[in-house]
Design a protein around this motif. Structure first.
Motif, PDB file in Angstrom:
ATOM      1  N   GLU A 381       0.855  -1.149  -0.124  1.00  0.00           N
ATOM      2  CA  GLU A 381      -0.064  -0.119  -0.255  1.00  0.00           C
ATOM      3  C   GLU A 381       0.807   1.320   0.097  1.00  0.00           C
ATOM      4  O   GLU A 381       0.535   2.098  -0.713  1.00  0.00           O
ATOM      5  N   SER A 382       1.935   1.275   0.874  1.00  0.00           N
ATOM      6  CA  SER A 382       2.759   2.105   0.916  1.00  0.00           C
ATOM      7  C   SER A 382       3.375   2.564  -0.249  1.00  0.00           C
ATOM      8  O   SER A 382       3.522   3.654  -0.704  1.00  0.00           O
ATOM      9  N   GLU A 383       4.019   1.652  -1.285  1.00  0.00           N
ATOM     10  CA  GLU A 383       4.552   2.072  -2.322  1.00  0.00           C
ATOM     11  C   GLU A 383       3.579   2.434  -3.436  1.00  0.00           C
ATOM     12  O   GLU A 383       4.067   3.391  -4.271  1.00  0.00           O
ATOM     13  N   ALA A 384       2.295   2.093  -3.472  1.00  0.00           N
ATOM     14  CA  ALA A 384       1.474   3.021  -4.369  1.00  0.00           C
ATOM     15  C   ALA A 384       0.986   4.045  -4.045  1.00  0.00           C
ATOM     16  O   ALA A 384       1.146   4.924  -4.895  1.00  0.00           O
ATOM     17  N   MET A 385       1.103   4.507  -2.654  1.00  0.00           N
ATOM     18  CA  MET A 385       0.617   5.784  -2.188  1.00  0.00           C
ATOM     19  C   MET A 385       1.843   6.615  -2.711  1.00  0.00           C
ATOM     20  O   MET A 385       1.791   7.790  -3.324  1.00  0.00           O
ATOM     21  N   VAL A 386       3.342   6.266  -2.429  1.00  0.00           N
ATOM     22  CA  VAL A 386       4.284   6.926  -2.776  1.00  0.00           C
ATOM     23  C   VAL A 386       4.558   7.293  -4.263  1.00  0.00           C
ATOM     24  O   VAL A 386       4.785   8.433  -4.644  1.00  0.00           O
ATOM     25  N   GLU A 387       4.246   6.117  -5.007  1.00  0.00           N
ATOM     26  CA  GLU A 387       4.393   6.677  -6.576  1.00  0.00           C
ATOM     27  C   GLU A 387       3.482   7.469  -7.090  1.00  0.00           C
ATOM     28  O   GLU A 387       3.641   8.360  -7.808  1.00  0.00           O
ATOM     29  N   GLU A 388       2.246   7.679  -6.496  1.00  0.00           N
ATOM     30  CA  GLU A 388       1.353   8.841  -6.448  1.00  0.00           C
ATOM     31  C   GLU A 388       1.765  10.035  -6.311  1.00  0.00           C
ATOM     32  O   GLU A 388       1.395  11.075  -6.894  1.00  0.00           O
TER      33      GLU A 388
END
Length: 707
Positions: A381-388
């Motif tokens: 989840e964190s990786e997806a948020m950071v990418e955005e």
């Protein structure tokens, strides 16, 4: 307008009347310089105000106050050490507020904002401190050694307060000690810094006062908790309140988090909170960074109490290694409207898990490590948020880039359709880059670590206007190296070539010409067969600049002429104008003055309706030097006044001092002392205001005229 393009009238004035006519615009120069930087007499005080809930620390404040006021032979150094959360930063800011009457300047450096993905380099910290001392970017040297010399020169004998936060090594403190016995350095660190004291035989005979900082005494901790909760919140049994502050070790950060929970949850009893914390503290503490003091598992109860959306925002901030995150970035990363993101931020603010800064929201040091840990536990989840978040930051940087100059050559447009523009003017955009540079560098590092290659090189390309006009050379070089690696992996050849060109300029500024040419040779190979000739022509532009700075004017001329030919081939009006200007400069250096003047006139004509005031001012100054060489002094004076007029309207200090210097030289040649004094006063003012190392030189010259 005086000094129209091509005004090369050959007038040699010998009488007073003619001199007055020649320099008749001298008195108007004052009007153009009033809008620039604060005068040197104004104190620089780059320190945030202390927290309103600051409590006690009377003994430490008194000790530091005594050190500050004592008569001594060298600068004084006080290092506050202690675990994260005990209030070191708050003590620094409180000291600054109390000691303000005793110092003329206060400068700061924070070595912690980019944790955990590297830190702020000592060289860039020095650049920031020189800027706080009103040194213009042009006068900040390229190397660490030269920056330190400039810093020591500026602080010699001055009453300077230096605040250093999140120090990791003693060297970071020692390198930033001012050259003044009236100076005081206050540093804060989670590390012991046992090697802080300077040997007695050192030229810098400073003995540091290493002051361990622990939690607040019990009575003061109880007072702070009561302030946070407010008079309307009944905390119940005093014995339990004292047990709670003891359990928290008197840490101001922990007390704020606990107080925030008690204030917002009226039904939460102190006893229940004690039970929660006791359970957490029984667990094996998280390993802190090597050598640091303290752990972070004590924040688990507050984190678990958050609503699910607020906890998600907290994890996002923990996953982003940035000094502060704007609400528009948070909203984009969470996929929620800005108003909803603001409400989530309010929830975190109420329990003191975040701080709000002008540039966004920040996690305090100890809390940041806790948030980083829980973000790792939800890695996907964190990786997806950071990418955005990275994509949103890239889009904002691209917005700012276009606000600076919409017409420059780029390999991509990274702006997002439908988003409200970030900046509406070039100056606002440059201010945004300056305020957010540390965050952008952290984002670029994050993009590299996540192998988001397109975002990595797009962000570096968008940052070009800032890096090309500022002296954060080490950050520029690091960012460029990461972007080249990303472009090599993911981009078409022209992308890699463009990024290598941007990086090459950093090497040129650093004087590392071999590295610059390595990048440019590869960029040339990547674009010489590109179907879009403009990219190859641009590579030649960068190559010509490198040759020109090296003093290889004949080689630079050949390269610029080839670039000019290519721009003519594709009928790029702006490109033709710029390359004509560069050709003119090279011709002037080579003594081909008539040809140089023709090149400048061509560039000026092509840009007449472009609105490119910066380039037009530079052309006017370059033309004046050629006119002087041709003996056309009246035309040179007119051209220089034109350069000053354009630069004054633009508000750019970097463009105005050179024409004023040339005007002073011409007035001196003609024996017009009044005009020379007028110009020199303006030159002195600008050099004083911008921290120029040549300020004393011009001041002596002015004094010799008035004595």
């Amino acid at each position: 307008m005086p000094g129209a393009p091509g005004d090369g009238t050959n007038n040699q004035f010998g009488g007073t009347a003619e001199n007055v006519a020649m320099f008749r615009y001298a008195g108007s120069v004052t009007m153009t310089t009033q809008q620039f930087a604060p005068p040197p007499q104004q104190r620089s005080w780059a320190v945030a105000a202390p927290e309103g809930t600051f409590t006690d620390r009377a003994d430490i404040l008194a000790r530091i106050g005594a050190v500050a006021k004592a008569d001594r032979e060298t600068a004084a150094v006080v290092v506050l050490t202690g675990a994260a959360g005990v209030g070191k930063t708050a003590v620094l800011h409180r000291c600054a507020a109390l000691l303000r009457p005793h110092f003329e300047f206060a400068v700061t450096a924070d070595f912690g904002p980019l944790w955990p993905q590297g830190g702020v380099s000592l060289s860039d910290a020095l650049a920031g401190m020189l800027t706080e001392l009103y040194v213009d970017q042009r006068w900040i040297p390229a190397t660490l050694a030269d920056r330190r010399k400039r810093y020591l020169s500026l602080t010699e004998g001055e009453k300077v307060l230096v605040l250093l936060d999140n120090v990791h090594h003693a060297a970071e403190v020692l390198a930033l000690i001012p050259n003044s016995r009236h100076a005081l350095v206050l540093a804060a660190s989670e590390f012991s810094l046992d090697d802080m004291n300077v040997p007695e035989e050192s030229d810098l005979a400073v003995r540091a006062d290493l002051t361990p900082l622990s939690g607040l005494p019990e009575d003061d901790a109880v007072e702070l908790l009561a302030k946070i909760c407010g008079p309307a919140r009944d905390l119940g049994d005093e014995g339990q309140v004292r047990e709670l502050v003891g359990l928290l070790g008197g840490s101001p950060v922990d007390l704020r988090v606990a107080g925030g929970r008690l204030k917002t949850r009226k039904t939460l009893e102190v006893g229940h909170l004690i039970e929660e914390l006791t359970e957490e503290l029984r667990r094996a503490p998280e390993e802190a960074p090597r050598g640091a003091l303290g752990s972070t598992n004590r924040f688990d109860p507050a984190y678990r109490w958050l609503s699910a959306p607020a906890a998600r925002m907290y994890r996002l901030l923990g996953a982003l290694a940035a000094p502060a995150v704007p609400i528009r970035i948070i909203a984009a990363a969470l996929g929620v409207p800005g108003e909803e993101a603001g409400l989530l931020a309010d929830e975190l603010l109420r329990v003191y898990l975040v701080e709000e800064l002008p540039t966004g929201f920040r996690l305090p040091g100890a809390i940041r490590r806790h948030a980083h840990r829980v973000a790792r536990q939800a890695a996907d989840e964190s990786e997806a948020m950071v990418e955005e978040a990275v994509k949103a930051w890239v889009a904002d940087a691209a917005d700012a880039d276009y606000a600076v100059n919409a017409n420059r050559l780029r390999v991509t447009d990274a702006r997002r359709a439908g988003r409200e523009p970030l900046c509406t003017s070039s100056r606002a955009a440059m201010d945004w880059f300056a305020a957010n540079h540390d965050a952008l560098l952290a984002v670029l590092r994050t993009a590299d670590a996540g192998h988001w290659d397109e975002q990595t090189w797009q962000l570096f390309e968008a940052m070009w206007p800032f890096y090309s006009t500022h002296k954060l050379l080490h950050a520029w070089r690091e960012a460029g190296a990461l972007a080249v690696k990303a472009a090599r992996r993911s981009g078409p050849p022209r992308v890699e070539a463009r990024i290598r060109c941007y990086l090459s300029r950093a090497y040129v500024e650093l004087g590392e010409f071999e590295s610059a040419h390595t990048e440019l040779v590869r960029a040339r190979e990547l674009t010489e067969h590109d179907e879009e000739v403009k990219y190859f022509a641009s590579v030649l532009d960068f190559l010509g600049k490198a040759k020109y700075v090296e003093g290889e004017f004949a080689e630079a001329l050949a390269v610029y002429r080839e670039s000019l030919r290519l721009h003519e081939q594709i009928e790029d009006r702006r490109g033709i104008a710029l390359q004509s200007q560069f050709v003119g400069r090279c011709l002037g250096e080579l003594g081909e003055h008539v040809a140089a003047l023709a090149a400048f006139d061509r560039a000026d004509e092509l840009l007449a309706d472009s609105g490119d005031a910066r380039t037009l001012s530079q052309i006017a100054t370059s033309r004046a030097a050629v006119l002087v060489a041709l003996g056309r002094d009246a035309g040179a004076v007119a051209s220089l006044h034109r350069a000053v007029e354009i630069a004054g309207a633009l508000g750019t200090v970097a463009l105005i001092d050179k024409p004023l210097e040339l005007l002073a030289d011409l007035a001196h040649r003609y024996g017009d002392a009044e005009a020379e004094r007028t110009y020199l006063r303006q030159v002195c003012e600008l050099h004083d205001r911008t921290g120029s190392p040549r300020a004393a030189e011009f001041r002596r010259r002015l004094d010799s005229l008035t004595s």
